[in-house]
Design an enzyme around this catalytic site. Structure first.
Site, PDB file in Angstrom:
ATOM      1  N   GLY A  41       0.792  -1.226   0.000  1.00  0.00           N
ATOM      2  CA  GLY A  41       0.000   0.000   0.000  1.00  0.00           C
ATOM      3  C   GLY A  41       0.825   1.277   0.000  1.00  0.00           C
ATOM      4  O   GLY A  41       0.274   2.361  -0.188  1.00  0.00           O
TER       5      GLY A  41
ATOM      6  N   CYS B 119     -27.817  -9.732 -17.238  1.00  0.00           N
ATOM      7  CA  CYS B 119     -27.235  -9.186 -18.466  1.00  0.00           C
ATOM      8  C   CYS B 119     -28.171  -9.510 -19.625  1.00  0.00           C
ATOM      9  O   CYS B 119     -28.622 -10.643 -19.768  1.00  0.00           O
ATOM     10  CB  CYS B 119     -25.858  -9.802 -18.686  1.00  0.00           C
ATOM     11  SG  CYS B 119     -25.195  -9.530 -20.328  1.00  0.00           S
TER      12      CYS B 119
ATOM     13  N   CYS C 135     -26.085 -12.208 -22.101  1.00  0.00           N
ATOM     14  CA  CYS C 135     -25.734 -13.577 -21.705  1.00  0.00           C
ATOM     15  C   CYS C 135     -26.585 -14.081 -20.542  1.00  0.00           C
ATOM     16  O   CYS C 135     -26.564 -15.260 -20.228  1.00  0.00           O
ATOM     17  CB  CYS C 135     -24.259 -13.667 -21.338  1.00  0.00           C
ATOM     18  SG  CYS C 135     -23.866 -12.890 -19.758  1.00  0.00           S
TER      19      CYS C 135
ATOM     20  N   CYS D 137     -23.208  -7.017 -19.172  1.00  0.00           N
ATOM     21  CA  CYS D 137     -21.940  -7.207 -18.452  1.00  0.00           C
ATOM     22  C   CYS D 137     -20.938  -6.156 -18.901  1.00  0.00           C
ATOM     23  O   CYS D 137     -20.783  -5.897 -20.088  1.00  0.00           O
ATOM     24  CB  CYS D 137     -21.314  -8.559 -18.766  1.00  0.00           C
ATOM     25  SG  CYS D 137     -22.286  -9.978 -18.323  1.00  0.00           S
TER      26      CYS D 137
ATOM     27  N   CYS E  91     -18.756 -11.950 -20.452  1.00  0.00           N
ATOM     28  CA  CYS E  91     -20.039 -12.017 -21.154  1.00  0.00           C
ATOM     29  C   CYS E  91     -19.960 -13.042 -22.288  1.00  0.00           C
ATOM     30  O   CYS E  91     -20.837 -13.881 -22.431  1.00  0.00           O
ATOM     31  CB  CYS E  91     -20.391 -10.639 -21.693  1.00  0.00           C
ATOM     32  SG  CYS E  91     -22.115 -10.432 -22.107  1.00  0.00           S
TER      33      CYS E  91
HETATM   34 ZN   LIG Z   1     -23.272 -10.700 -20.158  1.00  0.00          ZN
END
Ligand SMILES: [Zn+2]
Length: 298
Positions: free
Chosen positions: A39, A255, A258, A279, A285
């Site tokens: 970090g 989505c 898909c 997506c 996807c």
């Molecule tokens: Zn998708």
């Protein structure tokens, strides 16, 4: 349309990966330090690249310093492999790193450079994720002086950042930060995880893959080493939460391409004002769509 750019014929003038060996060594040393102090924003001498700062030069210098002829590289911009920035960066690596394979498949890549997204598919310990960073310091919103910010980081003093989050809660009833959500690494330094959505922040926690973040303009490199705690700043009574993709009936949106209900979705608005969701991770996807079609065919 412009003709595709080609390197001059005497390619001996360029070393593998465009950067000279000294520059690559310096970036690698900064990477090792960044991994050793999770970090911590490690300064490095960011080189001029043949593209504008703000177009991913920090991420690109990390990629060029790490990539070798055995690597397979994936470049993503906002989840897509086909956007202009991703295509240009990928072409640049293909041009300057002969022998390096490129792919759009997350699972096949050994090195992934990304802007604004962490891939949906969980990454493995054989992969490295490089994130492009515009602003590396989460304290910049509360303290203009870099010297003071450094002291605050060293002392782990994030009270003013927490106050900022608290003011959000007072004003809006919730923390309104949508991306670049301040995240504490390994119990000490708080980082700006780059403009990834909140949805992606938990993926940094105990990630099997090494996550490297590079800010070219600000000349900083920092890291989330593998299997390291990455905890978004929050309050006991107002916990951190990710984007909500439920519709008005409490149903998780899917989505439209898909059908996945477990991915980060982009909202698309058609000309007639109707909305649909898809997506953001194009490779995920495609993978889900192929799996559906294979399932339907049998
Ligand atoms: Zn998708």
């Amino acid at each position: 349309m412009n003709a595709p750019y080609a390197l001059p014929g005497d390619d001996v003038a360029y070393s593998f990966g465009f950067l000279d060996e000294f520059a690559k060594r310096e970036v690698r040393r900064a990477i090792l330090k960044a991994i050793a102090i999770p970090g911590y924003q490690t300064p490095y001498a960011s080189r001029e690249m043949p593209m504008g700062r703000g177009f991913g030069t920090g991420g690109l210098q990390l990629t060029l310093s790490l990539v070798g002829p055995d690597d397979t590289l994936k470049v993503i911009d906002q989840g897509s492999d086909d956007s202009v920035n991703a295509v240009n960066l990928r072409q640049f690596v293909e041009l300057t790193c002969p022998g390096v394979q490129t792919t759009t498949h997350t699972r096949q890549a050994s090195l992934i450079q990304s802007r604004h997204r962490v891939p949906e598919v969980p990454l493995t310990d054989a992969q490295i994720l490089v994130l492009q960073v515009p602003y590396p310091d989460p304290l910049v919103v509360v303290e203009p002086s870099e010297a003071r910010r450094k002291a605050m980081h060293a002392e782990g003093d994030y009270s003013r950042l927490l106050t900022k989050l608290y003011e959000d809660i007072v004003q809006f009833d919730e923390i309104t930060i949508s991306h670049r959500y301040p995240t504490r690494i390994n119990g000490h330094y708080v980082i700006d995880p780059s403009p990834i959505p909140r949805y992606d922040v938990p993926k940094l926690h105990q990630s099997a893959a090494l996550v490297l973040l590079g800010a070219g303009r600000e000349k900083k490199i920092y890291a989330v080493p593998p299997y390291t705690d990455a905890v978004p700043l929050a309050f006991d009574d107002v916990p951190f939460r990710v984007e909500d993709f439920h519709d008005e009936h409490g149903q998780r949106r899917a989505c439209c391409r898909c059908g996945a209900t477990d991915s980060f979705l982009d909202e698309l608005i058609a000309d007639d004002g109707s909305k649909s969701w898809q997506c953001s991770d194009s490779d995920y996807c495609d993978e889900q769509l192929a799996a559906h079609q294979a399932g339907a065919a049998t």
